[in-house]
Design a protein around this motif. Sequence first.
Motif, PDB file in Angstrom:
ATOM      1  N   ASN A 111       0.803  -1.215   0.000  1.00  0.00           N
ATOM      2  CA  ASN A 111       0.000   0.000   0.000  1.00  0.00           C
ATOM      3  C   ASN A 111       0.835   1.264   0.000  1.00  0.00           C
ATOM      4  O   ASN A 111       0.362   2.350   0.284  1.00  0.00           O
ATOM      5  N   THR A 112       2.072   1.148  -0.231  1.00  0.00           N
ATOM      6  CA  THR A 112       2.974   2.270  -0.416  1.00  0.00           C
ATOM      7  C   THR A 112       4.130   1.759  -1.220  1.00  0.00           C
ATOM      8  O   THR A 112       4.174   0.603  -1.585  1.00  0.00           O
TER       9      THR A 112
ATOM     10  N   THR B 248      -6.093   7.552  -4.005  1.00  0.00           N
ATOM     11  CA  THR B 248      -5.718   8.618  -3.087  1.00  0.00           C
ATOM     12  C   THR B 248      -5.307   9.862  -3.862  1.00  0.00           C
ATOM     13  O   THR B 248      -4.936   9.792  -5.036  1.00  0.00           O
TER      14      THR B 248
ATOM     15  N   TRP C 161       1.954   0.814  10.089  1.00  0.00           N
ATOM     16  CA  TRP C 161       0.604   0.835  10.658  1.00  0.00           C
ATOM     17  C   TRP C 161       0.662   1.172  12.147  1.00  0.00           C
ATOM     18  O   TRP C 161      -0.262   1.814  12.681  1.00  0.00           O
TER      19      TRP C 161
ATOM     20  N   GLN D 291       0.816   4.883  12.297  1.00  0.00           N
ATOM     21  CA  GLN D 291      -0.337   5.586  11.754  1.00  0.00           C
ATOM     22  C   GLN D 291      -1.596   5.442  12.601  1.00  0.00           C
ATOM     23  O   GLN D 291      -2.381   6.391  12.716  1.00  0.00           O
TER      24      GLN D 291
ATOM     25  N   ILE E 269      -6.968   3.040   4.325  1.00  0.00           N
ATOM     26  CA  ILE E 269      -5.876   3.141   3.367  1.00  0.00           C
ATOM     27  C   ILE E 269      -6.251   2.392   2.100  1.00  0.00           C
ATOM     28  O   ILE E 269      -5.960   1.208   1.954  1.00  0.00           O
TER      29      ILE E 269
ATOM     30  N   ASP F 183      -6.190   0.826  -1.570  1.00  0.00           N
ATOM     31  CA  ASP F 183      -5.089   0.397  -2.431  1.00  0.00           C
ATOM     32  C   ASP F 183      -5.606   0.204  -3.850  1.00  0.00           C
ATOM     33  O   ASP F 183      -6.785   0.424  -4.141  1.00  0.00           O
TER      34      ASP F 183
ATOM     35  N   SER G 272      -5.373   7.648   6.133  1.00  0.00           N
ATOM     36  CA  SER G 272      -3.980   7.372   6.481  1.00  0.00           C
ATOM     37  C   SER G 272      -3.060   8.403   5.846  1.00  0.00           C
ATOM     38  O   SER G 272      -3.495   9.291   5.115  1.00  0.00           O
TER      39      SER G 272
ATOM     40  N   GLN H 286      -1.096   7.710   3.452  1.00  0.00           N
ATOM     41  CA  GLN H 286      -1.218   7.474   2.020  1.00  0.00           C
ATOM     42  C   GLN H 286      -2.452   8.154   1.438  1.00  0.00           C
ATOM     43  O   GLN H 286      -2.453   8.577   0.291  1.00  0.00           O
TER      44      GLN H 286
ATOM     45  N   ASN I 140       4.219  10.180  -0.201  1.00  0.00           N
ATOM     46  CA  ASN I 140       4.355   9.052   0.716  1.00  0.00           C
ATOM     47  C   ASN I 140       5.815   8.638   0.863  1.00  0.00           C
ATOM     48  O   ASN I 140       6.335   7.877   0.042  1.00  0.00           O
TER      49      ASN I 140
END
Length: 439
Positions: A3-4, A108, A211, A214, A319, A321, A391, A393, A399
């Motif tokens: 996810n990043t 995002t 996580w 965050q 978050i 994705d 989040s 992201q 990011n």
Amino acid sequence: MKNTFRGAVVLAAVAALTLAGCSDPGSGSGGDSASAAWPAQDTDLSGTTLTVWAAQNSNKVPDSVVAGFEKLTGAEVEVVTIPDPYEQSIQTKVATGDKPDLAFWQPTASMLTALNASTNLQSLDDAPWLDSYKPELRDITGILDDTRYAALITTPAVEGVYYNKEVFEKAGITELPTNWDEFIAVARDLKTQGTTPFFDFGGGTPWATQWWVQVQLADAAKDGLWDEVNANEKAFTDAPIQDAINEYNDLIAEGLFNADLKTATFEEQGPALLSGEAAMAVQVNSFFGQLQSLADTAELDQKIGFFPISPSGNVGTFIPDQSNALVAFKTGDDKREAAARQLLSYWLGDGYADFVDAQATVSLQTGVDSSAEVPEALLAVSDSLADSVGSMQALAVANPDLYLNLGDMIQGTMTPDQVGEATQKQFAELAKAIGAPGF
């Protein structure tokens, strides 16, 4: 799924954005997609071929929709798997003028910016399915500069706590934690009883480390933390971000994690939680996919639960994705652009109930029930979205490699202060590169 992605990928996105700004204007749309018509779902598309780009973990997601749409309209839909790193590969292709009709994409603001959305993507502002969304999900993501560019097809992932119900019961824990202090108190109680409270992993690519930071920022995020970070008014070296990094390090030093934290991998996390070797894991929805590969729904309902956590309560951190949403490209071909909008209308219209059943997933719409095969924990994840907050992201303009820096902290090659400093330095570089005000 991380996810990043690494800063190098983000920098590649910046380069791609720059190239896109210099690309052939003919690659843009032939018309104003914001006011473009939405064809009826059953409009005849015989002789039309649409291309959908997907990642390796999302290339089977469209199967039921494609089959139904082709039968209904006579169109041909080709799903093309783009190799990992998915985001970087797509940005590079788009920068050179190579575009699909549709693509899976992280919805995002930062990732829509990376695609130069206003130039390359169709507006979905007047999409016919919008009022079908559950109210709390309608505008949760997919919007940049007040324009909707992404269509949400599955519920965004949520950062929170997966726990083993049987371990909690054996330890006499009858009520779930309702804030961060209670959460840590439960962990300490479990450790006293000889149970490993948390499982995390630092070996390989430690993407889940972030996580832990965050979820501690959820309350601050609700109060505008990421707006301040985006405006260069607050840094990763300031409270509350640095405090959250420090807290994570302190919990590790206290021995609340698995003893092999430095070398453990993601593949070991699911079995550890399912077997009761560890009581809890702070994770996102993709982790539950691992659990579903290890146990059926009945066993998961018996053993695994979920609750969101934040400093003052049970606020989840969402978050989204790339598997959660689709974008439609401006290709310069009005007929194909209209056909792409038609496919989205079908996906989130007449084809949506079959899609939910085929994916055994949670429904986004008030008029469509979730699949009966969805485990209770994932329903709890979905329920938490109504009160969740975005989040890093989802809300930051860039990011940085927070997760990699936290991994270095776990390995002992970075101090918590150095994590904050390195993350802030990279964030500022990325923000400046994309022209964010204040940098």
